[in-house]
Design a protein around this motif. Structure first.
Motif, short mmCIF file in Angstrom:
data_model
loop_
_atom_site.label_atom_id
_atom_site.label_comp_id
_atom_site.label_asym_id
_atom_site.label_seq_id
_atom_site.Cartn_x
_atom_site.Cartn_y
_atom_site.Cartn_z
N PHE A 1 -19.70 92.51 151.15
CA PHE A 1 -19.16 91.59 152.15
C PHE A 1 -18.08 90.70 151.55
N LEU A 2 -18.34 90.10 150.39
CA LEU A 2 -17.40 89.16 149.81
C LEU A 2 -16.20 89.84 149.18
N MET A 3 -16.33 91.14 148.85
CA MET A 3 -15.18 91.89 148.35
C MET A 3 -14.42 92.58 149.47
N GLY A 4 -15.01 92.64 150.66
CA GLY A 4 -14.34 93.25 151.80
C GLY A 4 -14.21 94.75 151.68
N VAL A 5 -15.24 95.41 151.12
CA VAL A 5 -15.21 96.87 150.96
C VAL A 5 -16.41 97.48 151.67
N GLY A 6 -16.27 98.77 152.01
CA GLY A 6 -17.34 99.45 152.72
C GLY A 6 -18.33 100.14 151.82
N GLY B 1 -17.14 103.99 141.97
CA GLY B 1 -16.08 103.86 140.98
C GLY B 1 -14.70 104.09 141.55
N TYR B 2 -14.59 104.95 142.56
CA TYR B 2 -13.29 105.26 143.15
C TYR B 2 -12.85 104.22 144.18
N SER B 3 -13.78 103.45 144.72
CA SER B 3 -13.43 102.52 145.79
C SER B 3 -13.35 101.07 145.35
N LEU B 4 -13.74 100.76 144.12
CA LEU B 4 -13.72 99.36 143.67
C LEU B 4 -12.28 98.86 143.50
N PRO B 5 -11.92 97.77 144.17
CA PRO B 5 -10.56 97.24 144.02
C PRO B 5 -10.42 96.43 142.74
N TRP B 6 -9.21 96.42 142.19
CA TRP B 6 -8.93 95.66 140.98
C TRP B 6 -8.28 94.34 141.35
N ARG C 1 -8.47 88.90 153.60
CA ARG C 1 -9.47 87.92 154.00
C ARG C 1 -10.81 88.59 154.29
N ILE C 2 -11.89 87.83 154.13
CA ILE C 2 -13.21 88.32 154.50
C ILE C 2 -13.24 88.48 156.02
N ILE C 3 -13.79 89.60 156.48
CA ILE C 3 -13.80 89.90 157.91
C ILE C 3 -14.42 88.76 158.69
N GLY C 4 -13.72 88.31 159.73
CA GLY C 4 -14.22 87.26 160.60
C GLY C 4 -14.07 85.86 160.07
N THR C 5 -13.41 85.69 158.91
CA THR C 5 -13.22 84.36 158.33
C THR C 5 -11.79 84.24 157.82
N ASP D 1 -11.47 83.07 154.70
CA ASP D 1 -11.74 83.01 153.25
C ASP D 1 -11.18 84.25 152.55
N LEU D 2 -10.67 84.04 151.34
CA LEU D 2 -10.14 85.15 150.55
C LEU D 2 -11.27 86.01 150.01
N VAL D 3 -11.04 87.32 149.97
CA VAL D 3 -12.05 88.21 149.38
C VAL D 3 -12.07 87.99 147.87
N LEU D 4 -13.17 88.40 147.25
CA LEU D 4 -13.30 88.27 145.80
C LEU D 4 -12.73 89.51 145.11
N ARG D 5 -12.13 89.29 143.96
CA ARG D 5 -11.63 90.38 143.13
C ARG D 5 -12.05 90.11 141.68
N PHE D 6 -12.32 91.19 140.94
CA PHE D 6 -12.82 91.05 139.56
C PHE D 6 -11.84 91.68 138.57
N TRP D 7 -11.89 91.13 137.37
CA TRP D 7 -11.20 91.75 136.23
C TRP D 7 -12.25 92.66 135.56
N TRP D 8 -12.29 93.90 135.98
CA TRP D 8 -13.32 94.82 135.48
C TRP D 8 -13.16 95.11 133.99
N ASP D 9 -11.94 94.95 133.49
CA ASP D 9 -11.71 95.20 132.06
C ASP D 9 -11.88 93.95 131.22
N GLU D 10 -12.45 92.89 131.81
CA GLU D 10 -12.73 91.66 131.09
C GLU D 10 -14.24 91.41 131.09
#
Length: 383
Positions: free
Chosen positions: A154-159, A163-168, A180-184, A186-195
């Motif tokens: 929900f907070l990343m805004g993904v279905g 590994g193929y669908s994770l946003p960077w 934005r998070i659906i219906g709000t 608020d900005l979606v969360l994003r991660f530095w997967w290489d950190e």
């Protein structure tokens, strides 16, 4: 001849004039009666009008009462909803008070001597151990794991979380274009997967997820309500951190991270063989996997510099070049500039040159456009 014996008075009374005169004597009584009935009728009409007005007033009052009743029903539903949430908070508060009392008593009894003090210590330790065990059980519960997964989605805004669908995390972040998070708003969360987990953005984002679970978890997954009451702050954060590591493992599984947690992605590279008379590049596009270890601000600065150089080179193209067409103007923006990385030798030393990589989503036409511009002589080369 017979004699008329009728008196003159009798004759007078039987004449038409006499009869009319007699009738006129009764007229005042009839007029009085009609006036009386008219007055009574007017009074009834006034009473009817007053009753009609009263009915309208009562009808309006009924409408107001119905509205007030609807408002009270809505307030009742709100109070019931708040009551359910309050029960959950009361349970959490009771648990926290027990832990606080246990810690306070433990500290106060630590200096006591004798068997009574030892017995009290044993009892308090058992209560504290029970709370720890309940928190551990909540941490391991499948409902808690599922709630963590749903919260990430929900907070990343993904279905889905593969590994193929994770946003960077975007390399050129812009709040205006950030999803934005659906219906709000608020900005979606994003991660530095290489950190690592301790990276500022990763740590902050995981705290956001834990807070969301604590606040909205009961409504999102009612079966986790009691678990959220029992689980401690540290165990909840541990559950969220474990999910981050699990998702990063999925990126390893699809080859998007190497063994050293460096990002690896497919990039499109055009091997230029020639530039034709129209100023169009010719060559072959190949896909190649490249490791990417870079800083977003540094890349944004390089992209802005590259845009300036490419604009100068494009202006130096032949007038008949197809790439002078205005339709290509929209391609010359900072966000569409490819990434420049410092070229390294086999031993990891910098060569002083840069390697440019086009994103895999870039079209063949756009790749050829930039290749033709890059192959053009720079009219204002830097020193």
């Amino acid at each position: 001849m017979a004699m008329d014996t009728t008196s003159s008075s009798e004759k007078a009374s039987s004449s038409p004039i006499a009869v009319w005169n007699t009738s006129k004597k009764g007229m005042p009584g009839m007029v009085l009666t009609l006036n009386t009935h008219g007055t009574s009728l007017d009074r009834h009409e006034v009473e009817i009008a007053a009753h009609d007005e009263k009915i309208k007033q009562i009808s309006n009052e009924n409408k107001v009462l119905w509205k007030e009743l609807d408002t009270l029903k809505k307030k009742e539903r709100t109070i019931q909803s708040l009551g359910m949430k309050l029960e959950g908070f009361e349970g959490l508060y009771a648990t926290m008070r027990e832990k606080e009392d246990a810690c306070n008593s433990l500290n106060s009894d630590s200096s006591d001597e004798g068997s009574d003090g030892e017995a009290g210590m044993t009892s308090l330790t058992q209560r504290e151990r029970a709370a720890i065990e309940a928190s551990e059980a909540a941490y391991r519960d499948n409902s808690m794991k599922e709630l963590t997964r749903l919260s990430y989605m929900f907070l990343m805004g993904v279905g889905k979380l593969t590994g193929y669908s994770l946003p960077w995390y975007p390399e050129n972040p812009d709040k205006d274009t950030w999803p934005r998070i659906i219906g709000t708003s608020d900005l979606v969360l994003r991660f530095w997967w290489d950190e690592p987990l301790s990276h500022d953005n990763n740590y902050y984002s995981m705290r956001m997820i834990a807070g969301y679970m604590r606040t909205h978890g009961s409504s999102q997954m009612p079966s986790a309500t009691t678990l959220l009451v029992a689980i401690s702050k540290d165990d909840l954060q541990r559950r969220v951190s474990d999910k981050f590591l699990s998702l990063r493992k999925a990126l390893h599984g699809v080859g998007h991270l190497d063994s050293r947690n460096c990002r690896v992605e497919a990039v499109a590279i055009l091997n230029i063989t020639s530039v034709n008379s129209a100023g169009s590049a010719e060559g072959q596009i190949v896909m190649k996997e490249e490791k990417k270890g870079r800083h977003a601000a540094q890349l944004a600065s390089r992209a802005a510099g590259k845009l300036v150089v490419r604009n100068c080179k494009r202006a130096n193209l032949p007038a008949e070049s197809i790439y002078q067409d205005k339709k290509y103007d929209t391609a010359f923006v900072s966000k569409l500039m490819s990434d420049d990385e410092e070229q390294l030798t086999d031993t990891g030393e910098k060569t002083g040159k840069y390697v440019s990589h086009a994103p895999a989503y870039r079209s063949k036409e756009l790749i050829e456009l930039f290749a033709a511009v890059d192959a053009t002589k720079d009219p204002n080369p830097s020193a």
